[in-house]
Motif scaffolding. Sequence first.
Motif, PDB file in Angstrom:
ATOM      1  N   MET A 104       0.847  -1.194   0.000  1.00 36.58           N
ATOM      2  CA  MET A 104       0.000   0.000   0.000  1.00 36.58           C
ATOM      3  C   MET A 104       0.883   1.245   0.000  1.00 36.58           C
ATOM      4  O   MET A 104       1.901   1.295   0.687  1.00 36.58           O
ATOM      5  CB  MET A 104      -0.903   0.007   1.237  1.00 36.58           C
ATOM      6  N   LYS A 105       0.486   2.227  -0.771  1.00 33.76           N
ATOM      7  CA  LYS A 105       1.201   3.499  -0.835  1.00 33.76           C
ATOM      8  C   LYS A 105       0.294   4.604  -0.344  1.00 33.76           C
ATOM      9  O   LYS A 105      -0.868   4.696  -0.739  1.00 33.76           O
ATOM     10  CB  LYS A 105       1.650   3.788  -2.269  1.00 33.76           C
ATOM     11  N   ALA A 106       0.835   5.441   0.531  1.00 32.47           N
ATOM     12  CA  ALA A 106       0.105   6.610   1.014  1.00 32.47           C
ATOM     13  C   ALA A 106       0.844   7.859   0.558  1.00 32.47           C
ATOM     14  O   ALA A 106       2.056   7.983   0.766  1.00 32.47           O
ATOM     15  CB  ALA A 106       0.003   6.586   2.531  1.00 32.47           C
ATOM     16  N   THR A 107       0.123   8.779  -0.078  1.00 26.44           N
ATOM     17  CA  THR A 107       0.686  10.062  -0.486  1.00 26.44           C
ATOM     18  C   THR A 107      -0.020  11.160   0.280  1.00 26.44           C
ATOM     19  O   THR A 107      -1.253  11.254   0.251  1.00 26.44           O
ATOM     20  CB  THR A 107       0.513  10.297  -1.995  1.00 26.44           C
ATOM     21  N   ILE A 108       0.741  11.976   0.969  1.00 29.90           N
ATOM     22  CA  ILE A 108       0.142  13.094   1.693  1.00 29.90           C
ATOM     23  C   ILE A 108      -0.073  14.230   0.698  1.00 29.90           C
ATOM     24  O   ILE A 108       0.877  14.838   0.205  1.00 29.90           O
ATOM     25  CB  ILE A 108       1.014  13.513   2.883  1.00 29.90           C
ATOM     26  N   LEU A 109      -1.337  14.470   0.380  1.00 24.96           N
ATOM     27  CA  LEU A 109      -1.707  15.421  -0.663  1.00 24.96           C
ATOM     28  C   LEU A 109      -1.607  16.866  -0.204  1.00 24.96           C
ATOM     29  O   LEU A 109      -1.377  17.772  -1.012  1.00 24.96           O
ATOM     30  CB  LEU A 109      -3.131  15.154  -1.142  1.00 24.96           C
ATOM     31  N   LYS A 159       5.272  25.117   1.251  1.00 25.07           N
ATOM     32  CA  LYS A 159       4.047  25.373   0.493  1.00 25.07           C
ATOM     33  C   LYS A 159       3.055  24.269   0.839  1.00 25.07           C
ATOM     34  O   LYS A 159       3.291  23.098   0.512  1.00 25.07           O
ATOM     35  CB  LYS A 159       4.303  25.383  -1.011  1.00 25.07           C
ATOM     36  N   ARG A 160       1.976  24.613   1.504  1.00 25.43           N
ATOM     37  CA  ARG A 160       1.084  23.582   2.036  1.00 25.43           C
ATOM     38  C   ARG A 160      -0.361  23.782   1.563  1.00 25.43           C
ATOM     39  O   ARG A 160      -0.998  24.796   1.878  1.00 25.43           O
ATOM     40  CB  ARG A 160       1.123  23.579   3.568  1.00 25.43           C
ATOM     41  N   LEU A 161      -0.857  22.813   0.786  1.00 32.91           N
ATOM     42  CA  LEU A 161      -2.280  22.776   0.443  1.00 32.91           C
ATOM     43  C   LEU A 161      -3.062  22.251   1.632  1.00 32.91           C
ATOM     44  O   LEU A 161      -2.496  21.789   2.619  1.00 32.91           O
ATOM     45  CB  LEU A 161      -2.499  21.895  -0.785  1.00 32.91           C
ATOM     46  N   ARG A 162      -4.386  22.314   1.538  1.00 34.83           N
ATOM     47  CA  ARG A 162      -5.224  21.849   2.639  1.00 34.83           C
ATOM     48  C   ARG A 162      -5.077  20.336   2.833  1.00 34.83           C
ATOM     49  O   ARG A 162      -4.840  19.576   1.898  1.00 34.83           O
ATOM     50  CB  ARG A 162      -6.676  22.247   2.398  1.00 34.83           C
ATOM     51  N   THR A 163      -5.244  19.916   4.075  1.00 42.50           N
ATOM     52  CA  THR A 163      -4.885  18.562   4.501  1.00 42.50           C
ATOM     53  C   THR A 163      -5.721  17.488   3.819  1.00 42.50           C
ATOM     54  O   THR A 163      -6.955  17.550   3.813  1.00 42.50           O
ATOM     55  CB  THR A 163      -5.047  18.446   6.023  1.00 42.50           C
ATOM     56  N   SER A 164      -5.020  16.488   3.276  1.00 41.82           N
ATOM     57  CA  SER A 164      -5.687  15.328   2.678  1.00 41.82           C
ATOM     58  C   SER A 164      -4.668  14.221   2.491  1.00 41.82           C
ATOM     59  O   SER A 164      -3.456  14.460   2.521  1.00 41.82           O
ATOM     60  CB  SER A 164      -6.316  15.702   1.335  1.00 41.82           C
ATOM     61  N   LEU A 165      -5.178  13.003   2.304  1.00 47.61           N
ATOM     62  CA  LEU A 165      -4.334  11.813   2.138  1.00 47.61           C
ATOM     63  C   LEU A 165      -4.867  10.969   0.998  1.00 47.61           C
ATOM     64  O   LEU A 165      -6.077  10.834   0.825  1.00 47.61           O
ATOM     65  CB  LEU A 165      -4.345  10.989   3.429  1.00 47.61           C
ATOM     66  N   LEU A 166      -3.956  10.393   0.210  1.00 52.01           N
ATOM     67  CA  LEU A 166      -4.310   9.449  -0.850  1.00 52.01           C
ATOM     68  C   LEU A 166      -3.773   8.076  -0.468  1.00 52.01           C
ATOM     69  O   LEU A 166      -2.594   7.930  -0.150  1.00 52.01           O
ATOM     70  CB  LEU A 166      -3.702   9.890  -2.176  1.00 52.01           C
ATOM     71  N   ILE A 167      -4.648   7.078  -0.498  1.00 52.69           N
ATOM     72  CA  ILE A 167      -4.274   5.682  -0.254  1.00 52.69           C
ATOM     73  C   ILE A 167      -4.418   4.923  -1.569  1.00 52.69           C
ATOM     74  O   ILE A 167      -5.473   4.964  -2.208  1.00 52.69           O
ATOM     75  CB  ILE A 167      -5.168   5.037   0.822  1.00 52.69           C
ATOM     76  N   GLN A 168      -3.369   4.217  -1.978  1.00 51.82           N
ATOM     77  CA  GLN A 168      -3.398   3.438  -3.218  1.00 51.82           C
ATOM     78  C   GLN A 168      -2.884   2.025  -2.959  1.00 51.82           C
ATOM     79  O   GLN A 168      -1.798   1.842  -2.394  1.00 51.82           O
ATOM     80  CB  GLN A 168      -2.532   4.106  -4.285  1.00 51.82           C
ATOM     81  N   SER A 169      -3.687   1.056  -3.365  1.00 53.68           N
ATOM     82  CA  SER A 169      -3.274  -0.344  -3.335  1.00 53.68           C
ATOM     83  C   SER A 169      -3.154  -0.821  -4.779  1.00 53.68           C
ATOM     84  O   SER A 169      -3.201  -0.025  -5.717  1.00 53.68           O
ATOM     85  CB  SER A 169      -4.301  -1.175  -2.571  1.00 53.68           C
ATOM     86  N   GLN A 170      -3.043  -2.119  -4.970  1.00 52.98           N
ATOM     87  CA  GLN A 170      -2.952  -2.642  -6.335  1.00 52.98           C
ATOM     88  C   GLN A 170      -4.224  -2.386  -7.132  1.00 52.98           C
ATOM     89  O   GLN A 170      -4.174  -2.174  -8.347  1.00 52.98           O
ATOM     90  CB  GLN A 170      -2.650  -4.139  -6.296  1.00 52.98           C
ATOM     91  N   THR A 173      -7.182  -0.400  -5.705  1.00 51.54           N
ATOM     92  CA  THR A 173      -8.087   0.598  -5.141  1.00 51.54           C
ATOM     93  C   THR A 173      -7.346   1.886  -4.809  1.00 51.54           C
ATOM     94  O   THR A 173      -6.187   1.855  -4.394  1.00 51.54           O
ATOM     95  CB  THR A 173      -8.745   0.045  -3.858  1.00 51.54           C
ATOM     96  N   ALA A 174      -8.036   3.017  -5.008  1.00 52.75           N
ATOM     97  CA  ALA A 174      -7.484   4.318  -4.628  1.00 52.75           C
ATOM     98  C   ALA A 174      -8.558   5.113  -3.889  1.00 52.75           C
ATOM     99  O   ALA A 174      -9.695   5.227  -4.361  1.00 52.75           O
ATOM    100  CB  ALA A 174      -7.011   5.083  -5.860  1.00 52.75           C
ATOM    101  N   LEU A 175      -8.191   5.642  -2.726  1.00 55.84           N
ATOM    102  CA  LEU A 175      -9.116   6.389  -1.884  1.00 55.84           C
ATOM    103  C   LEU A 175      -8.435   7.664  -1.403  1.00 55.84           C
ATOM    104  O   LEU A 175      -7.215   7.702  -1.255  1.00 55.84           O
ATOM    105  CB  LEU A 175      -9.519   5.577  -0.643  1.00 55.84           C
ATOM    106  N   ILE A 177     -12.963  -1.477   1.273  1.00 57.42           N
ATOM    107  CA  ILE A 177     -13.315  -0.849   0.001  1.00 57.42           C
ATOM    108  C   ILE A 177     -12.327  -1.384  -1.027  1.00 57.42           C
ATOM    109  O   ILE A 177     -11.130  -1.091  -0.953  1.00 57.42           O
ATOM    110  CB  ILE A 177     -13.244   0.679   0.084  1.00 57.42           C
ATOM    111  N   GLY A 178     -12.813  -2.197  -1.949  1.00 55.82           N
ATOM    112  CA  GLY A 178     -11.902  -2.883  -2.849  1.00 55.82           C
ATOM    113  C   GLY A 178     -10.974  -3.761  -2.046  1.00 55.82           C
ATOM    114  O   GLY A 178     -11.418  -4.566  -1.222  1.00 55.82           O
TER     115      GLY A 178
END
Length: 254
Positions: free
Chosen positions: A1-6, A32-43, A45-47, A141-142
């Motif tokens: 699983m990969k997590a990207t801090i958006l 430089k900071r955009l508003r807080t969010s996280l992206l989770i990606q598996s093989q 599924t992406a959330l 989820i997926g």
Amino acid sequence: MKATILGTGTSQGIPVIGCTCEVCQSDNKMDKRLRTSLLIQSQKTALTVDIGPDFRQQMLRYQVNQLDGTLMTHEHNDHIAGLDDIRPINFAYKNEYPLYGLPRVLADIKGRFSYVFASKKYPGSPSVVLKSIEPWEFIKIGDVSATTLPVKHGQLDILGYSFGNLVYLTDVKTLDPAVIEFIGGVDVLVVNALHHRSHHSHLNLKEALALIESVKPSKAYLTHISHHMGLHAKVNKTLPANVKLAYDGLVIET
């Protein structure tokens, strides 16, 4: 699983409009900071966790072409204001976009984005399906699994998420001992730290470090950071060896 801090900024983002402080004027991209969010990606599924006002920019910046839903922490504007920008995902997948959240949060979204849920919808408006979740619920989820965690944002009940080896908590002020026990010893903890002063609904840096000491993760990253925290490069030097300020675009592999 990969997590990207958006995004790692507060509700104003950094730079703040009209501010001339050294952080807002910094040339360092980590300031430089955009508003807080996280992206989770598996093989498969992406959330995202949350869908704030910078959602469109974040999806384009990190070339996100697949998205299967959003887990909501709470209903504040910096966490939901990008909802209208899910339309291209609707058009690409030709289905409703799932939003997962507490019943109160979903009711608020339904009211604030009433045109999305109107009986006679304007053609081309977003298509959303609301999925109610509760604290301490295990959801799948997926091929992504998560446990919803009760969090106190001041007096407001919100959600954090445990993705197994990674726990994501934003807008925290306090955690019940049961949550600290559940996440104890996790590989990676992402948690908010607003700035140095006391705040009624967010952890400050001292409080966040105390929470990290209680949880004892292998690594911890601080997010939801104000320009009052200070320059990324300077603050990072003051932190314990296993703690770092997060930055937009940080990738965590678990």
